[in-house]
Enzyme design. Structure first.
Site, PDB file in Angstrom:
ATOM      1  N   ARG A   1       0.929  -1.274   0.160  1.00  0.00           N
ATOM      2  CA  ARG A   1      -0.028  -0.053  -0.054  1.00  0.00           C
ATOM      3  C   ARG A   1       0.844   1.284   0.081  1.00  0.00           C
ATOM      4  O   ARG A   1       2.086   1.208   0.167  1.00  0.00           O
ATOM      5  CB  ARG A   1      -0.918   0.037   1.243  1.00  0.00           C
ATOM      6  CG  ARG A   1      -0.120   0.127   2.444  1.00  0.00           C
ATOM      7  CD  ARG A   1      -1.004   0.230   3.866  1.00  0.00           C
ATOM      8  NE  ARG A   1      -0.078   0.506   4.847  1.00  0.00           N
ATOM      9  CZ  ARG A   1      -0.342   0.681   6.216  1.00  0.00           C
ATOM     10  NH1 ARG A   1      -1.776   0.987   6.235  1.00  0.00           N
ATOM     11  NH2 ARG A   1       0.547   0.720   7.183  1.00  0.00           N
TER      12      ARG A   1
ATOM     13  N   VAL B   1      11.763  -7.181   6.496  1.00  0.00           N
ATOM     14  CA  VAL B   1      12.748  -6.602   6.255  1.00  0.00           C
ATOM     15  C   VAL B   1      14.106  -6.700   7.643  1.00  0.00           C
ATOM     16  O   VAL B   1      14.971  -6.728   7.126  1.00  0.00           O
ATOM     17  CB  VAL B   1      12.888  -5.212   5.592  1.00  0.00           C
ATOM     18  CG1 VAL B   1      12.363  -5.161   4.238  1.00  0.00           C
ATOM     19  CG2 VAL B   1      12.384  -4.252   6.586  1.00  0.00           C
TER      20      VAL B   1
ATOM     21  N   ASN C   1      11.661   0.821   0.847  1.00  0.00           N
ATOM     22  CA  ASN C   1      10.611   1.682   0.922  1.00  0.00           C
ATOM     23  C   ASN C   1      10.014   1.405   2.379  1.00  0.00           C
ATOM     24  O   ASN C   1       9.451   2.016   2.948  1.00  0.00           O
ATOM     25  CB  ASN C   1       9.568   1.377   0.002  1.00  0.00           C
ATOM     26  CG  ASN C   1       8.314   2.319   0.464  1.00  0.00           C
ATOM     27  OD1 ASN C   1       8.120   3.269   0.280  1.00  0.00           O
ATOM     28  ND2 ASN C   1       7.159   1.362   0.877  1.00  0.00           N
TER      29      ASN C   1
ATOM     30  N   TYR D   1      12.581   8.060  14.367  1.00  0.00           N
ATOM     31  CA  TYR D   1      12.264   8.013  13.024  1.00  0.00           C
ATOM     32  C   TYR D   1      13.300   8.875  12.420  1.00  0.00           C
ATOM     33  O   TYR D   1      13.868   8.614  11.100  1.00  0.00           O
ATOM     34  CB  TYR D   1      11.006   8.776  12.719  1.00  0.00           C
ATOM     35  CG  TYR D   1      10.681   8.754  11.147  1.00  0.00           C
ATOM     36  CD1 TYR D   1      10.095   7.600  10.597  1.00  0.00           C
ATOM     37  CD2 TYR D   1      10.251   9.889  10.576  1.00  0.00           C
ATOM     38  CE1 TYR D   1       9.708   7.607   9.127  1.00  0.00           C
ATOM     39  CE2 TYR D   1       9.858  10.003   9.295  1.00  0.00           C
ATOM     40  CZ  TYR D   1       9.542   8.884   8.765  1.00  0.00           C
ATOM     41  OH  TYR D   1       9.300   8.701   7.367  1.00  0.00           O
TER      42      TYR D   1
ATOM     43  N   LYS E   1      16.094   8.023   9.447  1.00  0.00           N
ATOM     44  CA  LYS E   1      16.332   8.430   8.068  1.00  0.00           C
ATOM     45  C   LYS E   1      17.517   9.124   7.662  1.00  0.00           C
ATOM     46  O   LYS E   1      17.999   9.161   6.616  1.00  0.00           O
ATOM     47  CB  LYS E   1      15.074   9.417   7.742  1.00  0.00           C
ATOM     48  CG  LYS E   1      13.381   8.528   7.961  1.00  0.00           C
ATOM     49  CD  LYS E   1      13.668   7.531   6.790  1.00  0.00           C
ATOM     50  CE  LYS E   1      12.290   6.930   6.577  1.00  0.00           C
ATOM     51  NZ  LYS E   1      12.130   5.877   5.684  1.00  0.00           N
TER      52      LYS E   1
HETATM   53  P1  NAP Z   1       2.619   3.272   4.877  1.00  0.00           P
HETATM   54  O1  NAP Z   1       1.462   3.326   4.029  1.00  0.00           O
HETATM   55  O2  NAP Z   1       2.568   2.875   6.287  1.00  0.00           O
HETATM   56  O3  NAP Z   1       3.306   2.035   3.962  1.00  0.00           O
HETATM   57  C1  NAP Z   1       4.578   1.372   4.641  1.00  0.00           C
HETATM   58  C2  NAP Z   1       4.598  -0.116   4.156  1.00  0.00           C
HETATM   59  O4  NAP Z   1       5.552  -0.801   4.454  1.00  0.00           O
HETATM   60  C3  NAP Z   1       3.245  -1.041   4.655  1.00  0.00           C
HETATM   61  O5  NAP Z   1       2.789  -1.652   3.383  1.00  0.00           O
HETATM   62  C4  NAP Z   1       3.871  -1.772   5.546  1.00  0.00           C
HETATM   63  O6  NAP Z   1       3.063  -2.953   5.827  1.00  0.00           O
HETATM   64  C5  NAP Z   1       5.249  -1.894   5.151  1.00  0.00           C
HETATM   65  N1  NAP Z   1       6.117  -2.379   6.240  1.00  0.00           N
HETATM   66  C6  NAP Z   1       6.246  -2.170   7.709  1.00  0.00           C
HETATM   67  N2  NAP Z   1       6.962  -2.892   8.315  1.00  0.00           N
HETATM   68  C7  NAP Z   1       7.645  -3.781   7.475  1.00  0.00           C
HETATM   69  C8  NAP Z   1       8.659  -4.752   7.596  1.00  0.00           C
HETATM   70  N3  NAP Z   1       9.304  -4.911   8.608  1.00  0.00           N
HETATM   71  N4  NAP Z   1       9.051  -5.523   6.427  1.00  0.00           N
HETATM   72  C9  NAP Z   1       8.453  -5.068   5.409  1.00  0.00           C
HETATM   73  N5  NAP Z   1       7.510  -4.371   5.077  1.00  0.00           N
HETATM   74  C10 NAP Z   1       7.126  -3.340   6.211  1.00  0.00           C
HETATM   75  O7  NAP Z   1       3.652   4.284   4.825  1.00  0.00           O
HETATM   76  P2  NAP Z   1       3.955   5.188   3.679  1.00  0.00           P
HETATM   77  O8  NAP Z   1       3.452   6.762   3.743  1.00  0.00           O
HETATM   78  O9  NAP Z   1       3.398   4.771   2.090  1.00  0.00           O
HETATM   79  O10 NAP Z   1       5.652   5.473   3.562  1.00  0.00           O
HETATM   80  C11 NAP Z   1       6.406   4.631   2.672  1.00  0.00           C
HETATM   81  C12 NAP Z   1       8.033   4.985   3.012  1.00  0.00           C
HETATM   82  O11 NAP Z   1       7.767   6.433   2.795  1.00  0.00           O
HETATM   83  C13 NAP Z   1       8.228   4.846   4.398  1.00  0.00           C
HETATM   84  O12 NAP Z   1       9.838   4.476   4.382  1.00  0.00           O
HETATM   85  C14 NAP Z   1       8.203   6.292   5.098  1.00  0.00           C
HETATM   86  O13 NAP Z   1       9.152   6.410   6.189  1.00  0.00           O
HETATM   87  C15 NAP Z   1       8.404   7.185   3.827  1.00  0.00           C
HETATM   88  N6  NAP Z   1       7.961   8.388   4.036  1.00  0.00           N
HETATM   89  C16 NAP Z   1       6.763   8.860   4.104  1.00  0.00           C
HETATM   90  C17 NAP Z   1       6.201  10.089   4.025  1.00  0.00           C
HETATM   91  C18 NAP Z   1       4.691  10.455   4.161  1.00  0.00           C
HETATM   92  O14 NAP Z   1       4.411  11.586   4.160  1.00  0.00           O
HETATM   93  N7  NAP Z   1       3.956   9.536   3.896  1.00  0.00           N
HETATM   94  C19 NAP Z   1       7.141  11.140   4.305  1.00  0.00           C
HETATM   95  C20 NAP Z   1       8.366  10.889   4.355  1.00  0.00           C
HETATM   96  C21 NAP Z   1       9.054   9.559   4.151  1.00  0.00           C
HETATM   97  P3  NAP Z   1       1.665  -3.056   6.546  1.00  0.00           P
HETATM   98  O15 NAP Z   1       0.657  -2.219   6.001  1.00  0.00           O
HETATM   99  O16 NAP Z   1       1.304  -4.466   6.616  1.00  0.00           O
HETATM  100  O17 NAP Z   1       1.661  -2.524   8.049  1.00  0.00           O
END
Ligand code: NAP
Length: 246
Positions: free
Chosen positions: A14, A63, A89, A154, A158
């Protein structure tokens, strides 16, 4: 642009990971969806991607676990013959002010966001070195560049990922492997949906382009870094944040 190449995207059931997987598929790459073993989204995402006319498989695994990561890499090589693109990711948040942050929350975030990426880079480097070609892309965050109150774990993970990106680029450039990071700003996803209206407004007010980002904004830059259009780019951090950090 990516026809016949193989891409693994961790945490791609997702959110941003899913958008990246779909974008790379739209350019012709075969896709390996990775997500935690209990994920219900991974199989649905895989079906969506297959309907785009490329090959896609799900390899679930955590991971944090080096054995799971080995299975992810070995199964991908066995299925597709190569790994051209690897996107770190998977990531989580466990926010709280430092004085109240538990050791468990510190360790969990560091383990998934930073050690998870280390496990994956170490494992994928071998097949990429054999191919003498590969692009590794790490999804960092602008808070890893600028710091953020309430996110010590966090932010440290990062910032560490940015250091790991540059070191990976230096260690593997001679073997034809590039490594870059994308640092998203405020992107609308499940991770940011849970933030209070106050926090959202504060971010909003400091974004020069006057809007939040979406998952596609990140996916577009990842596709550039995955492709030969960025063949002379390595060790870089690209902020995708509407101008928030400049
Ligand atoms: P998200 O919707 O929570 O998606 C994170 C995904 O990683 C989920 O599918 C989750 O699985 C999976 N995950 C969690 N722990 C894991 C593990 N141990 N092994 C394998 N998969 C795992 O978050 P997102 O917003 O898409 O974020 C994606 C990346 O972008 C992250 O690294 C985040 O730090 C970075 N980021 C996001 C933002 C933002 O504004 N959204 C900003 C800066 C950076 P489940 O769904 O099954 O829990």
């Amino acid at each position: 642009m990516l026809k016949g190449r193989t891409a693994i995207v961790t945490g791609s059931g997702r959110g941003i990971g899913k958008a990246i997987a779909m974008k790379l598929a739209s350019y012709g790459a075969n896709i390996v969806i990775n997500d935690i073993p209990s994920s219900e989204d991974a199989d649905k995402t895989c079906e969506e991607i297959k309907s785009m006319g490329v090959e896609a498989i799900v390899i679930k695994g955590d991971v944090r676990n080096a054995d799971d990561v080995k299975t992810l890499i070995d199964t991908t090589v066995k299925t597709f013959g190569s790994i051209d693109i690897f996107v770190n990711n998977a990531g989580i948040t466990r926010d709280g002010l430092m004085l109240r942050m538990s050791e468990e929350d510190w360790d969990l975030v560091m383990d998934i966001n930073l050690k998870g990426a280390f496990n994956c880079i170490k494992a994928v480097a071998r097949p990429m070195m054999k191919q003498r070609k590969g692009s590794i892309i790490n999804i960092a965050s602008i808070v890893g560049v600028m710091g953020n109150a309430g996110q010590a774990n966090y932010v440290a993970s990062k910032a560490g990922l940015i250091g790991l990106t540059k070191t990976t680029a230096k260690e593997f450039s001679a073997r034809g492997i590039r490594c870059n990071a994308v640092a998203p700003g405020f992107i609308q996803s499940a991770m940011t949906d849970v933030l209070s209206d106050d926090v959202k407004q504060k971010y909003f007010d400091s974004i020069p382009l006057g809007k939040f980002g979406n998952t596609e904004d990140i996916a577009n830059v990842v596709a550039f870094l995955a492709s030969d259009m960025s063949s002379y780019v390595t060790g870089q951090v690209i902020n995708v944040d509407g101008g928030l950090v400049m």
